[in-house]
Design a protein around this motif. Sequence first.
Motif, short mmCIF file in Angstrom:
data_model
loop_
_atom_site.label_atom_id
_atom_site.label_comp_id
_atom_site.label_asym_id
_atom_site.label_seq_id
_atom_site.Cartn_x
_atom_site.Cartn_y
_atom_site.Cartn_z
N THR A 183 0.85 -1.19 0.00
CA THR A 183 0.00 0.00 0.00
C THR A 183 0.89 1.24 0.00
O THR A 183 2.00 1.23 0.54
N THR A 185 0.52 5.86 -0.20
CA THR A 185 -0.37 7.01 -0.13
C THR A 185 0.28 8.24 -0.73
O THR A 185 1.51 8.37 -0.75
N THR A 236 -3.61 5.00 -2.59
CA THR A 236 -4.62 5.99 -2.24
C THR A 236 -4.06 7.38 -2.48
O THR A 236 -3.06 7.76 -1.87
N THR A 238 -5.34 11.16 -2.44
CA THR A 238 -6.43 12.03 -2.02
C THR A 238 -5.94 13.47 -2.02
O THR A 238 -4.83 13.77 -1.56
N LEU A 241 -4.43 14.97 1.28
CA LEU A 241 -3.77 14.01 2.18
C LEU A 241 -2.30 14.40 2.40
O LEU A 241 -1.39 13.58 2.22
#
Length: 319
Positions: A183, A185, A236, A238, A241
């Motif tokens: 994962t 971000t 992810t 965003t 973020l």
Amino acid sequence: MPLVRDAQNIRIAILGSSAGNGHPYSWSAIINGYDRDRMTAECPFPGIPDYLNKEPEVGLPGVEVTHIHCVGDGGFTADHVAACARIGSVVTRPEDVIGEVDAVIVATDRGSEHVDRCRPFVEAGIPLFVDKPLATDRASLSTFLDWRRQSAPIMSSSSMRYAKEFAPFRASTNDLGELRLATITSPKSWEAYGIHALEAIYPILGPGFESVTNTGSASRNVVHLTHRRGVDVVATVTSDLYGGFGLLQLAGTHGSVQARFADTFHAFRAQLADFIGYLRTGTEPYPFDETAELMRLVIGGIESRDRGGARIGVGADDF
């Protein structure tokens, strides 16, 4: 063989600007050195002088950004970048640097513009480094692939490829067993920053991505990618973020690990040094096929989101 005539006196032009992107300041300063007082007081991206001022020495030997062009669409002017980063010539048109420099850096993060920005320099045979992402649509990617088949010297990457915090996992993940999940971000948009998330992971997994599914929205991208090694990747991206840029997690059959990107200067300097090495030797630091695959992932993420979360195949045969 070298791509430049004099490997110890390389002249580079920085061209282009885009909102929210301070690379004309940061990359020029990392290569040339900079006016510390002016950069600290006036740079519209305060994070740049923050990390530059922590370094005991800034500058790449045998290389100079000698020319710059930008028209203020990034919220700053070429004259101001030149003053902050000791650039000698501000040109009226990007094409004015042809015949004056050995290489060009296209410093905009809007992939939809890159074909038009790069075309004059490809036709002139000038080596290019193109800010990420290289392309955000199939037609643009096809054009770059055509240019590469014609041996045009083009390099593009995200600085996350060079994150020192992730280097141990690029070397080996054997302690984790067989990887099953990764994962990552990022803030901002998938179009501009999705490549940061992807290129953080790509050197760990290597080529072999199969599909992309983006079930999010333009401001909240949740992207599931599958890899032939049996690894699921969730990226992810965003818009706001900012507290979670570059959070990496790897989990395997025997263990897991987490790491966070932190040293921007190191990543940018290593990225630029790779381009300079390419100019000096003619040897690519990594195959262009990797860049092409990464662009298929970026484009696939856009297409999936626009099609309501459809699964998009991202192999070379799918494009």
